[in-house]
Design a protein around this motif. Structure first.
Motif, PDB file in Angstrom:
ATOM      1  N   SER A   1     -95.964 -60.718  28.387  1.00  0.00           N
ATOM      2  CA  SER A   1     -95.352 -61.118  29.438  1.00  0.00           C
ATOM      3  C   SER A   1     -95.190 -62.755  30.004  1.00  0.00           C
ATOM      4  O   SER A   1     -96.190 -63.233  29.696  1.00  0.00           O
ATOM      5  CB  SER A   1     -95.370 -60.612  30.612  1.00  0.00           C
ATOM      6  OG  SER A   1     -94.660 -60.848  31.746  1.00  0.00           O
ATOM      7  N   MET A   2     -95.151 -63.427  30.733  1.00  0.00           N
ATOM      8  CA  MET A   2     -94.965 -64.330  30.580  1.00  0.00           C
ATOM      9  C   MET A   2     -95.110 -65.116  32.785  1.00  0.00           C
ATOM     10  O   MET A   2     -94.816 -64.175  33.743  1.00  0.00           O
ATOM     11  CB  MET A   2     -93.918 -65.252  30.979  1.00  0.00           C
ATOM     12  CG  MET A   2     -93.479 -65.636  29.663  1.00  0.00           C
ATOM     13  SD  MET A   2     -91.615 -66.515  29.206  1.00  0.00           S
ATOM     14  CE  MET A   2     -93.396 -68.127  28.306  1.00  0.00           C
ATOM     15  N   VAL A   3     -96.369 -65.829  33.099  1.00  0.00           N
ATOM     16  CA  VAL A   3     -96.591 -65.931  34.883  1.00  0.00           C
ATOM     17  C   VAL A   3     -96.578 -67.562  34.865  1.00  0.00           C
ATOM     18  O   VAL A   3     -96.862 -68.376  34.143  1.00  0.00           O
ATOM     19  CB  VAL A   3     -98.096 -65.190  35.100  1.00  0.00           C
ATOM     20  CG1 VAL A   3     -97.980 -63.754  34.505  1.00  0.00           C
ATOM     21  CG2 VAL A   3     -99.458 -65.619  33.861  1.00  0.00           C
ATOM     22  N   GLU A   4     -96.993 -67.560  36.057  1.00  0.00           N
ATOM     23  CA  GLU A   4     -96.474 -69.110  36.352  1.00  0.00           C
ATOM     24  C   GLU A   4     -97.592 -69.585  37.763  1.00  0.00           C
ATOM     25  O   GLU A   4     -97.099 -70.450  38.254  1.00  0.00           O
ATOM     26  CB  GLU A   4     -95.136 -69.633  36.572  1.00  0.00           C
ATOM     27  CG  GLU A   4     -94.789 -69.703  35.174  1.00  0.00           C
ATOM     28  CD  GLU A   4     -92.241 -70.423  35.539  1.00  0.00           C
ATOM     29  OE1 GLU A   4     -92.742 -71.020  36.794  1.00  0.00           O
ATOM     30  OE2 GLU A   4     -91.601 -70.537  35.277  1.00  0.00           O
ATOM     31  N   ASP A   5     -98.691 -68.529  38.293  1.00  0.00           N
ATOM     32  CA  ASP A   5     -98.958 -68.596  39.362  1.00  0.00           C
ATOM     33  C   ASP A   5    -100.291 -67.792  39.182  1.00  0.00           C
ATOM     34  O   ASP A   5    -100.682 -67.130  38.256  1.00  0.00           O
ATOM     35  CB  ASP A   5     -97.633 -68.450  40.715  1.00  0.00           C
ATOM     36  CG  ASP A   5     -97.652 -66.506  40.013  1.00  0.00           C
ATOM     37  OD1 ASP A   5     -98.875 -66.222  40.918  1.00  0.00           O
ATOM     38  OD2 ASP A   5     -96.561 -66.626  40.187  1.00  0.00           O
ATOM     39  N   SER A   6    -101.243 -68.269  40.174  1.00  0.00           N
ATOM     40  CA  SER A   6    -102.839 -67.574  39.934  1.00  0.00           C
ATOM     41  C   SER A   6    -102.226 -65.595  40.440  1.00  0.00           C
ATOM     42  O   SER A   6    -103.223 -65.075  39.710  1.00  0.00           O
ATOM     43  CB  SER A   6    -103.028 -67.950  40.386  1.00  0.00           C
ATOM     44  OG  SER A   6    -103.044 -68.280  41.747  1.00  0.00           O
ATOM     45  N   GLU A   7    -101.415 -65.866  41.273  1.00  0.00           N
ATOM     46  CA  GLU A   7    -101.432 -64.385  41.380  1.00  0.00           C
ATOM     47  C   GLU A   7    -100.867 -63.404  40.601  1.00  0.00           C
ATOM     48  O   GLU A   7    -101.269 -61.723  40.361  1.00  0.00           O
ATOM     49  CB  GLU A   7    -100.606 -64.325  43.022  1.00  0.00           C
ATOM     50  CG  GLU A   7    -100.331 -62.373  43.437  1.00  0.00           C
ATOM     51  CD  GLU A   7     -99.210 -62.702  44.955  1.00  0.00           C
ATOM     52  OE1 GLU A   7     -99.240 -61.790  45.061  1.00  0.00           O
ATOM     53  OE2 GLU A   7     -98.652 -63.919  45.097  1.00  0.00           O
ATOM     54  N   SER A   8    -100.201 -64.096  40.023  1.00  0.00           N
ATOM     55  CA  SER A   8     -99.268 -63.301  38.856  1.00  0.00           C
ATOM     56  C   SER A   8    -100.217 -62.703  37.525  1.00  0.00           C
ATOM     57  O   SER A   8    -100.679 -61.796  36.923  1.00  0.00           O
ATOM     58  CB  SER A   8     -97.959 -63.897  38.296  1.00  0.00           C
ATOM     59  OG  SER A   8     -97.289 -63.950  39.842  1.00  0.00           O
ATOM     60  N   GLN A   9    -100.972 -63.573  37.940  1.00  0.00           N
ATOM     61  CA  GLN A   9    -101.779 -63.644  36.309  1.00  0.00           C
ATOM     62  C   GLN A   9    -103.018 -63.246  36.451  1.00  0.00           C
ATOM     63  O   GLN A   9    -102.891 -61.476  36.029  1.00  0.00           O
ATOM     64  CB  GLN A   9    -102.301 -65.763  35.964  1.00  0.00           C
ATOM     65  CG  GLN A   9    -103.759 -65.839  34.493  1.00  0.00           C
ATOM     66  CD  GLN A   9    -104.509 -65.843  35.344  1.00  0.00           C
ATOM     67  OE1 GLN A   9    -103.649 -67.973  35.292  1.00  0.00           O
ATOM     68  NE2 GLN A   9    -104.674 -66.585  33.725  1.00  0.00           N
ATOM     69  N   ARG A  10    -103.501 -63.053  37.972  1.00  0.00           N
ATOM     70  CA  ARG A  10    -104.482 -61.857  37.843  1.00  0.00           C
ATOM     71  C   ARG A  10    -103.906 -59.828  38.284  1.00  0.00           C
ATOM     72  O   ARG A  10    -104.482 -59.205  37.347  1.00  0.00           O
ATOM     73  CB  ARG A  10    -105.077 -61.697  39.678  1.00  0.00           C
ATOM     74  CG  ARG A  10    -105.711 -62.698  39.637  1.00  0.00           C
ATOM     75  CD  ARG A  10    -106.878 -62.789  41.463  1.00  0.00           C
ATOM     76  NE  ARG A  10    -105.900 -63.330  42.918  1.00  0.00           N
ATOM     77  CZ  ARG A  10    -105.519 -64.323  42.710  1.00  0.00           C
ATOM     78  NH1 ARG A  10    -105.750 -65.355  42.226  1.00  0.00           N
ATOM     79  NH2 ARG A  10    -104.132 -64.846  44.079  1.00  0.00           N
ATOM     80  N   PHE A  11    -102.310 -60.165  38.404  1.00  0.00           N
ATOM     81  CA  PHE A  11    -101.660 -58.514  38.317  1.00  0.00           C
ATOM     82  C   PHE A  11    -101.862 -58.675  36.076  1.00  0.00           C
ATOM     83  O   PHE A  11    -101.989 -57.643  36.708  1.00  0.00           O
ATOM     84  CB  PHE A  11    -100.511 -58.825  38.608  1.00  0.00           C
ATOM     85  CG  PHE A  11     -99.663 -58.317  38.585  1.00  0.00           C
ATOM     86  CD1 PHE A  11     -99.253 -56.802  39.063  1.00  0.00           C
ATOM     87  CD2 PHE A  11     -99.190 -58.078  37.240  1.00  0.00           C
ATOM     88  CE1 PHE A  11     -99.014 -55.936  38.839  1.00  0.00           C
ATOM     89  CE2 PHE A  11     -97.825 -56.365  37.370  1.00  0.00           C
ATOM     90  CZ  PHE A  11     -98.145 -55.795  37.848  1.00  0.00           C
ATOM     91  N   ALA A  12    -101.631 -59.093  36.111  1.00  0.00           N
ATOM     92  CA  ALA A  12    -101.317 -58.811  34.860  1.00  0.00           C
ATOM     93  C   ALA A  12    -102.710 -58.999  33.640  1.00  0.00           C
ATOM     94  O   ALA A  12    -102.996 -58.028  33.720  1.00  0.00           O
ATOM     95  CB  ALA A  12    -100.511 -60.591  34.009  1.00  0.00           C
ATOM     96  N   GLU A  13    -103.740 -59.683  34.323  1.00  0.00           N
ATOM     97  CA  GLU A  13    -105.298 -59.396  34.059  1.00  0.00           C
ATOM     98  C   GLU A  13    -105.571 -57.834  34.392  1.00  0.00           C
ATOM     99  O   GLU A  13    -106.694 -57.143  33.451  1.00  0.00           O
ATOM    100  CB  GLU A  13    -106.190 -60.585  34.397  1.00  0.00           C
ATOM    101  CG  GLU A  13    -105.705 -61.569  33.855  1.00  0.00           C
ATOM    102  CD  GLU A  13    -106.463 -62.824  33.845  1.00  0.00           C
ATOM    103  OE1 GLU A  13    -106.695 -64.107  33.153  1.00  0.00           O
ATOM    104  OE2 GLU A  13    -107.340 -62.673  35.222  1.00  0.00           O
TER     105      GLU A  13
END
Length: 292
Positions: free
Chosen positions: A105-117
């Motif tokens: 998947s691809m993320v562009e913001d810290s909130e989305s990155q935390r969700f993915a992690e």
């Protein structure tokens, strides 16, 4: 909450409206373009609460070898209610069902990155957005001797004809974590811009650059594939073609072009900077093994 597969054109339009709201800086495919990409491997979902669309999801084979791609999206006002998690699960199940070992998947913001992690994804690659304001753009200087530049609409059969030579070579040279897997049908269906400028030598395609105009924001456009055949690199072909796109954008009264470039493609990043592009967002590619 209800999660359902997109079936009707109205479903597809609702799906793309979520994408536009969540990713406002990027062009969204039209319903017609989305329909053209339909396949058994592709899954589009809508999440609704009491009949109101609150999110969307997409799963498909990744363009890069060895994995599937997912994009669960939730409208900002409906986040932190479990909707993203509820979308991710059937998307991951679908990718597992089509026999792929890895989820991306691809993320562009810290909130989305935390969700993915939270779901076990780790960073494997990055892409850089570069943006160019359009002004009074001069005509480019002449291309190298013997090189002729046309637009694809002048010889529309050239794009399909060049896949096995030019297309496969330039796709193989993408600076990605895994090689691209693009077939001839995909090449013809979605990789050419409108316009698409082609550099020809002895009738063969040696370079290309184009624009995808944003149908929802017609004052903007996204650069389509810019590429040059290996034996012609370093001779100013890419710069000439990109200057052609800038002049076309000015003639069409566009105010802005943007492009996404792999972080490891230093030469293209530098060329864009030389042409006046400035850095925008960074998109992080995340990955995890399947099954979840």
């Amino acid at each position: 909450m209800d999660i359902a597969v997109c079936v009707t054109d109205e479903d597809y339009e609702a799906w793309r409206r979520v994408r536009i709201a969540v990713v406002p800086g990027e062009r969204s495919d039209t319903v017609e373009e989305m329909r053209a990409q339909d396949s058994p491997d592709r899954l589009l979902l809508l999440a609704t609460i009491d009949g109101v669309v609150v999110g969307s999801g997409m799963a498909d084979r990744s363009d890069s070898r060895g994995g599937g791609f997912v994009a669960p999206r939730v409208l900002p006002e409906h986040r932190r209610r479990g909707i993203g998690s509820a979308l991710l699960k059937p998307l991951a199940t679908h990718v597992t069902a089509i026999g792929l070992p890895e989820l991306r998947s691809m993320v562009e913001d810290s909130e989305s990155q935390r969700f993915a992690e939270h779901f076990g994804f780790i960073e494997i690659d990055r892409q850089i957005e570069q943006v160019r304001a359009i002004g009074d753009e001069p005509l480019p200087s002449a291309p190298p001797a013997g090189v002729k530049v046309i637009t694809l609409d002048q010889q529309p059969d050239l794009w399909a004809a060049c896949f096995d030579t030019f297309g496969t070579q330039v796709l193989a040279d993408f600076a990605l974590f895994e090689p691209l897997q693009i077939n001839a049908e995909q090449w013809v269906g979605s990789w050419a811009g409108d316009p698409m400028f082609l550099a020809l030598y002895d009738g063969e395609v040696i370079g290309c650059a184009g624009i995808h105009r944003d149908t929802d924001r017609p004052e903007r456009g996204e650069n389509a594939l810019t590429a040059v055949r290996r034996d012609w690199r370093g001779r100013g072909i890419a710069s000439h073609l990109k200057r052609r796109t800038l002049r076309w954008a000015a003639d069409q009264s566009l105010s802005e072009l943007y492009t996404w470039t792999q972080a490891r493609n230093v030469s293209m990043l530098r060329l864009n900077e030389h042409l006046g592009y400035v850095r925008g967002h960074t998109s992080i590619t995340m990955s995890r093994p399947l099954p979840m």
